[in-house]
Scaffold this motif. Sequence first.
Motif, PDB file in Angstrom:
ATOM      1  N   GLY A 119       1.639   5.334  16.874  1.00 20.35           N
ATOM      2  CA  GLY A 119       1.101   4.950  15.581  1.00 20.35           C
ATOM      3  C   GLY A 119      -0.101   5.764  15.162  1.00 20.35           C
ATOM      4  O   GLY A 119      -0.952   5.275  14.414  1.00 20.35           O
ATOM      5  N   HIS A 138       0.851  -1.189   0.000  1.00 20.66           N
ATOM      6  CA  HIS A 138       0.000   0.000   0.000  1.00 20.66           C
ATOM      7  C   HIS A 138       0.889   1.243   0.000  1.00 20.66           C
ATOM      8  O   HIS A 138       1.877   1.316   0.737  1.00 20.66           O
ATOM      9  N   ASP A 139       0.548   2.201  -0.847  1.00 18.87           N
ATOM     10  CA  ASP A 139       1.360   3.407  -0.997  1.00 18.87           C
ATOM     11  C   ASP A 139       0.894   4.564  -0.115  1.00 18.87           C
ATOM     12  O   ASP A 139       1.532   5.621  -0.098  1.00 18.87           O
ATOM     13  N   GLN A 140      -0.182   4.394   0.619  1.00 15.60           N
ATOM     14  CA  GLN A 140      -0.714   5.462   1.452  1.00 15.60           C
ATOM     15  C   GLN A 140      -0.417   5.184   2.923  1.00 15.60           C
ATOM     16  O   GLN A 140      -0.297   4.023   3.330  1.00 15.60           O
ATOM     17  N   PRO A 141      -0.287   6.236   3.740  1.00 12.22           N
ATOM     18  CA  PRO A 141      -0.044   6.031   5.183  1.00 12.22           C
ATOM     19  C   PRO A 141      -1.176   5.238   5.821  1.00 12.22           C
ATOM     20  O   PRO A 141      -2.344   5.333   5.416  1.00 12.22           O
ATOM     21  N   THR A 142      -0.817   4.450   6.820  1.00 12.49           N
ATOM     22  CA  THR A 142      -1.806   3.623   7.522  1.00 12.49           C
ATOM     23  C   THR A 142      -1.916   4.027   8.987  1.00 12.49           C
ATOM     24  O   THR A 142      -2.106   3.194   9.847  1.00 12.49           O
ATOM     25  N   TRP A 143      -1.739   5.323   9.281  1.00 15.06           N
ATOM     26  CA  TRP A 143      -1.888   5.795  10.651  1.00 15.06           C
ATOM     27  C   TRP A 143      -3.339   5.626  11.117  1.00 15.06           C
ATOM     28  O   TRP A 143      -4.280   5.622  10.330  1.00 15.06           O
ATOM     29  N   THR A 175       3.898   9.569  16.844  1.00 15.06           N
ATOM     30  CA  THR A 175       4.650   8.571  16.077  1.00 15.06           C
ATOM     31  C   THR A 175       4.809   7.292  16.875  1.00 15.06           C
ATOM     32  O   THR A 175       4.654   6.180  16.339  1.00 15.06           O
ATOM     33  N   PRO A 218       4.593   1.136  15.563  1.00 15.63           N
ATOM     34  CA  PRO A 218       5.011   0.536  14.280  1.00 15.63           C
ATOM     35  C   PRO A 218       6.287  -0.289  14.392  1.00 15.63           C
ATOM     36  O   PRO A 218       6.402  -1.339  13.737  1.00 15.63           O
ATOM     37  N   THR A 263      -6.418   7.414  12.713  1.00 16.86           N
ATOM     38  CA  THR A 263      -6.872   8.810  12.687  1.00 16.86           C
ATOM     39  C   THR A 263      -7.640   9.189  13.944  1.00 16.86           C
ATOM     40  O   THR A 263      -8.155  10.305  14.038  1.00 16.86           O
ATOM     41  N   ALA A 323      -1.833   9.387  13.468  1.00 10.92           N
ATOM     42  CA  ALA A 323      -1.555  10.448  12.511  1.00 10.92           C
ATOM     43  C   ALA A 323      -1.101  11.705  13.263  1.00 10.92           C
ATOM     44  O   ALA A 323      -1.528  11.951  14.392  1.00 10.92           O
TER      45      ALA A 323
END
Length: 455
Positions: A242, A26-31, A239, A76, A33, A244
Amino acid sequence: MKKLPLTLALTLALAGCASYRPLPLHDQPTWLTEIPHLAVATDRLGFPSLPPHPFAPGADGLDMTDVAILAVINNPDLRLARDDAGIAHAQAFSASLLPDPQLSMSADFKRHPDPGASRGYTIGPSYDFGSLLTHSALASAGRHDADKADLNLLWQEWQVIAQARLLYIRIVEGQRLLDVLAQQRDFLAQRVDQVQQALAKQLITLDVSNSALTALLDVNRQTADAEKSQNQLRHDLNTLLGLAPSVPVPLKKDVSLPEIDTAAMQAIMQRLPARRPDLLALKSGYQAQDSRYRAAIIAQFPALSIGLTRARDTSNVASQGFNISLSLPIFNRNRGNIAIEKATRQRLHDEYQQRVNAAYTDVDRLLKEQDINAGQLHRAQDGLRQMERQRAATMQAFGAGNLDTLVLINTEASLLAKQIEAITLEQSMLEQRVALLSVIGGELPLQFKESEHHE
């Protein structure tokens, strides 16, 4: 009918094969929210100093244990560490498997067949019995490596908990500092306005006005530095959890950690190597390497492979027999691998001893630093009480017109310095307790036992 056993064997072998399953990236952040709602008991987290504490953040924010729980579950880096532990368990499983037998087949065809000639073939199973000699030692090494991975994961969880506690303390104490600076800034802003009005009426000299403005500018600078620090700490916390960067993490203002019991600490020190996961991990790693050293020694003996053969030549003459393959340990004798494994074991032996020495040194250093800071904090609190009394007397004298503004500003500056000193020392002592809880494994009874791990 002769083909039936071979067909059945191939069918069973294929039935047990693994199948491929894709795992796309997956190319998008997985934080996350938002702060998740969890139901995790702390006794499942592997950290002995966390008391039973349901994760239930209220409207007033997260406490220190809530932050620690969320960090262990959602960090993470810990997710990668758990993947590493999974790899180690897979490798241990691989090492526990027995080697498969081999089946060799060949066929002969005459280019110019004679009358009565037949197709020749050779078929025969064989097995490398030499691999069985080292199997037990290598399987033991795999089990110890899996234990090492689990213990390293646990030690990393402890470090994440300690980091979560440190960030919690620094953010809460940093907010205390901002509150003190805000009070001083409001006070000095009022004094600067009064001084500017008095200067316009030529009731005071310019040096008094400059002193008041300089004090206000200095507080503004300290406030800006503290706000930058808080911003960095808030991002570091998100961070670690984990989350956003934009997710607000409200924290309670309660910062409390148990006092250090010197007598209990001495008892803990006696069994420190049995409490620390990193030391237990090093011990498991040493035991794994010791097993590999044993396997290398066993491998110096001749490797034996035995097989059965059944053959028919092109003249239609059938035969059956056996073959034996035996290595001759004349030149190599596995001496190179034995030397490597032995040197590696010595290195792990020395590393374990070095880490044990460092562990005791860290505990001793933290205990002494705690005593030094405790004495310094006691003196700072005494000085702070004196400054508060002096400030009250100064304000009373200033209100009666017996003191000028410059004396009041200097008194406020001295009070602010003492308040900052007290906050800094309290934060330092709390951080030292966090570090101490991490290096000793908390204040609860012994969690790990030597018998729980493979010797």
